[in-house]
Design a protein around this motif. Structure first.
Motif, short mmCIF file in Angstrom:
data_model
loop_
_atom_site.label_atom_id
_atom_site.label_comp_id
_atom_site.label_asym_id
_atom_site.label_seq_id
_atom_site.Cartn_x
_atom_site.Cartn_y
_atom_site.Cartn_z
N GLY A 114 0.81 -1.22 0.00
CA GLY A 114 0.00 0.00 0.00
C GLY A 114 0.84 1.26 0.00
O GLY A 114 0.32 2.36 0.18
N ARG A 115 2.13 1.11 -0.26
CA ARG A 115 3.04 2.26 -0.25
C ARG A 115 3.80 2.31 -1.56
O ARG A 115 4.47 1.35 -1.93
CB ARG A 115 4.02 2.15 0.92
N ALA A 116 3.71 3.45 -2.27
CA ALA A 116 4.31 3.57 -3.59
C ALA A 116 5.54 4.47 -3.61
O ALA A 116 6.12 4.70 -4.67
CB ALA A 116 3.29 4.10 -4.59
N THR A 117 5.96 4.98 -2.44
CA THR A 117 7.11 5.88 -2.38
C THR A 117 8.30 5.19 -1.72
O THR A 117 8.18 4.12 -1.14
CB THR A 117 6.75 7.16 -1.60
N PHE A 118 9.45 5.86 -1.82
CA PHE A 118 10.69 5.31 -1.28
C PHE A 118 11.25 6.27 -0.23
O PHE A 118 11.07 7.48 -0.34
CB PHE A 118 11.69 5.08 -2.40
N PRO A 119 11.90 5.69 0.80
CA PRO A 119 12.15 4.26 0.99
C PRO A 119 10.90 3.54 1.47
O PRO A 119 9.96 4.18 1.97
CB PRO A 119 13.23 4.23 2.07
N ASN A 120 10.90 2.25 1.29
CA ASN A 120 9.86 1.39 1.84
C ASN A 120 10.58 0.38 2.74
O ASN A 120 11.34 -0.46 2.25
CB ASN A 120 9.10 0.68 0.72
N ILE A 121 10.37 0.50 4.03
CA ILE A 121 11.15 -0.27 5.01
C ILE A 121 10.30 -1.41 5.56
O ILE A 121 9.18 -1.19 6.04
CB ILE A 121 11.65 0.64 6.14
N LEU A 122 10.83 -2.61 5.47
CA LEU A 122 10.13 -3.79 5.94
C LEU A 122 10.79 -4.33 7.21
O LEU A 122 12.01 -4.38 7.31
CB LEU A 122 10.15 -4.90 4.88
N ARG B 240 10.48 -7.80 9.17
CA ARG B 240 9.92 -9.15 9.10
C ARG B 240 8.71 -9.22 8.16
O ARG B 240 7.63 -9.66 8.50
CB ARG B 240 9.57 -9.68 10.49
N SER B 241 8.96 -8.73 6.95
CA SER B 241 8.00 -8.81 5.84
C SER B 241 6.74 -7.99 6.06
O SER B 241 5.71 -8.26 5.43
CB SER B 241 7.63 -10.27 5.55
N LYS B 242 6.82 -6.97 6.91
CA LYS B 242 5.72 -6.03 7.10
C LYS B 242 6.27 -4.62 6.91
O LYS B 242 7.28 -4.27 7.52
CB LYS B 242 5.10 -6.15 8.49
N SER B 243 5.61 -3.83 6.08
CA SER B 243 6.08 -2.47 5.87
C SER B 243 5.81 -1.63 7.11
O SER B 243 4.69 -1.61 7.64
CB SER B 243 5.39 -1.84 4.66
N ILE B 244 6.84 -0.93 7.58
CA ILE B 244 6.67 -0.02 8.71
C ILE B 244 6.77 1.43 8.24
O ILE B 244 6.88 2.35 9.05
CB ILE B 244 7.68 -0.29 9.84
#
Length: 203
Positions: free
Chosen positions: A160-168, A170-174
């Motif tokens: 649900g996030r299209a911008t950077f950075p995208n920080i995960l 344990r496989s969940k975006s925070i």
């Protein structure tokens, strides 16, 4: 027995109608495949090849696994052997992919999808360098890949996030840098990292 007169004409018309209807739907089906593969190959691949048993988290792990393990390969959703959407020929192949991608959370519990020229990506990497975590974050520089747009679209779909950075974590975006910075300032980030069995040497 030969049909004559109106009966023969009716049979001919019926046969013609059946052929026309069949031909029409055949053309519609072929065009749907063609338009799907050319205008939106990712949608085409998901529609016809994606294993619906996979969760969104599994797909996200697969995306991380592919982009980090095969840096020289680009995502092509029409390829039947991609790990990120788990293309396979047998159920056994799918299970092998599951084993590999589910190890991602142990090998790289923190993943930063970054762009080299993005100042917020740079700040996020600097923050984690300051925290000196073990394992260290896995950084994937999306703009250095030939499939940048596909990776971005998949991240948007899966997180649900299209911008950077995208920080995960344990496989969940925070979130991005601002989100992580806020978590850090409130003390929540350190708690989240330690709860995820990540050692923090810095502060």
């Amino acid at each position: 027995m030969m049909l004559k007169g109106p009966w023969r004409r009716r049979r001919t018309l019926c046969t013609t109608h059946i052929c026309v209807v069949f031909g029409f739907f055949s053309v519609v089906w072929v065009l749907s495949l063609w338009s799907g593969s050319s205008s939106s190959p990712t949608d085409f691949y998901r529609k016809y090849y994606r294993d619906r048993d996979w969760t969104t988290t599994d797909e996200l792990r697969g995306l991380v696994y592919f982009t980090s393990s095969f840096p020289g390969r680009s995502l092509d959703p029409r390829d039947g052997h991609l790990p990120y959407t788990f293309g396979k020929t047998t159920r056994r192949d799918a299970n092998v992919w599951k084993e590999k991608i589910r190890a991602i959370d142990t090998v790289a519990p923190v993943v930063i999808f970054s762009k080299t020229y993005c100042p917020f990506s740079t700040r996020a990497k600097e923050l984690f360098a300051k925290l000196d975590t073990q394992p260290k974050p896995l950084v994937i520089e999306v703009d250095l890949r030939e499939d940048t747009d596909i990776v971005k679209n998949e991240l948007s779909r899966l997180t649900g996030r299209a911008t950077f950075p995208n920080i995960l974590l344990r496989s969940k975006s925070i979130g991005g840098f601002d989100d992580v910075q806020s978590l850090y300032e409130s003390g929540q980030l350190l708690t989240m990292l330690r709860d995820g069995h990540i050692v923090v040497h810095g502060a």
